[in-house]
Design an enzyme around this catalytic site. Sequence first.
Site, short mmCIF file in Angstrom:
data_model
loop_
_atom_site.label_atom_id
_atom_site.label_comp_id
_atom_site.label_asym_id
_atom_site.label_seq_id
_atom_site.Cartn_x
_atom_site.Cartn_y
_atom_site.Cartn_z
N LYS A 184 6.96 8.78 -8.50
CA LYS A 184 6.20 7.67 -7.44
C LYS A 184 6.47 6.51 -8.60
O LYS A 184 6.05 6.64 -9.84
CB LYS A 184 4.96 7.94 -7.36
CG LYS A 184 4.11 7.09 -6.38
CD LYS A 184 2.75 7.64 -6.31
CE LYS A 184 1.68 6.56 -5.44
NZ LYS A 184 0.70 7.28 -5.11
N SER A 213 -0.64 5.79 -0.98
CA SER A 213 -0.03 4.80 -1.60
C SER A 213 1.45 5.55 -2.06
O SER A 213 2.34 4.85 -2.65
CB SER A 213 -0.29 4.43 -2.81
OG SER A 213 -0.89 5.45 -3.76
N SER A 267 -4.05 9.45 -1.17
CA SER A 267 -2.63 8.78 -1.20
C SER A 267 -1.51 10.04 -1.25
O SER A 267 -0.30 9.39 -0.93
CB SER A 267 -2.50 8.02 -2.53
OG SER A 267 -3.25 6.79 -2.28
#
Length: 479
Positions: A84, A159, A183
């Site tokens: 990520k 996210s 997330s």
Amino acid sequence: MPVSEIHDLTAVRQAALFRRRELSPVEVTDHYLDRIERLGDEVGAFVTVTPELARRQARNAEKRLLAEDPERLPALLGLCVPVKDLDMVAGVRCTRGSRVFADHVADADEGYVAELRRAGAVLPGKTNTPEFGLPCYTENEVAPPARTPWDTTRSAGGSSGGAAAAVAAGLAPFAQGGDGGGSIRIPASVCGLYGIKPTRGRVTAAPLRTADPIGLSVTGPLARTVADAALLLDALTLGDVGDPFPAPPLPAGETFLSHTRRDPGRLRVACFATPPLPGVEVHPDVLAAHHGTARLLEELGHDVTEITPPFDGSHMDHFATVWAVGAAAAPVPDGQEHRLRPLTRWLRERGRAVPAPDYVEAVARLRRFARFALTVFAPYDAVLTPTLATPPVPLGHFTTTGDPAEEFARMNAFTPFGNVYNITGQPAVTLPLHTTADGLPVGVMLAGRIGAEGTLLSLSAQLEAARPWLDRTPGIWRR
């Protein structure tokens, strides 16, 4: 093996074929890199792709597979694991989802990234994330919006939206994500994946991610299968000297992967579908998924009890205070504040306006909430709830009014169940057991006792065997 079939293989299967020298890490890496080039922007999966690094690591993995004892090789050798873009990979651009950091290059690895390297992982790139990981959707100015491959007019969540889009579109066998308020579980739910938020402290935040004094944020896997997620969690699990929230270790000789092969036994499961945020309505398809899972658990022999949830909604206000202060703490170069997205600026303004005593009080209130919730959950091995309040939402759903306060309210209404377990520190998973009538994924969430990811994985594997989901793939899968 035809190249078109490679992404059908689970990560566990790929690893086994590598060790039998029936599959080449170089071939697999090239296959994923080709799919990323062709399809990555369509689903908004990646911010930065690192083909040179990935191919070099794949060649090194192949050499080791040919030269060394397969039983002594690291677990992830040759497997592609995207990271990520909130987190650092040394020598690779790290934008944190913000145009302010569009040209920033990390000078060090996160602790867990260094561990992934030691485990032999191939790093194909950095997955898309919203600015500073603050929203529950992934739309920014550094990459195309992350879209669920099941309907690319809809958001992949956030996210870890890019990570979920990548795995669901067959651009990687699994991916690393982060979860500070849902997330990992949010995008896993809307992309039809299995996701794990581990116990607080299971994965170190060293060396630099320290602006989280109560340990809301954790690192964990998104995957197509329970076993794949467990394999990646085993590799991510890493403690470091000075970690403020060390997680209870697994017994010697055990792995999370081994728990996926165990019968969970007869468990006590609490369930509720009442949102922790007053006034939020749960979509009928979500309620149907929740009740269907409760029935399935009973059919599998577990004791399922509906409970009154330990919430009056006040914890959401305290969470919002801590979230805003965390946003304000993010370092932004002088003169660049105006380039941030409206929600980020709004949160930072709110955070800077919080007096220190009020922040300390909010933290204390969240800790008291955690004690109370854990007391209510204590008699149970697992707690079943919806993952989200609705199925996947259209792109732009949260920002359509242009008002950051309304955007934040819509985010809370979409994901009212998620942050409870970030506050308590419990592990929680989302399972892709259900779909709507038009084929959109609907996840259900199970939380477990602190340190008991193994029990959740055993139970998840049992549910996966009872209601398999691996053969459900979006249309992009065959392209």
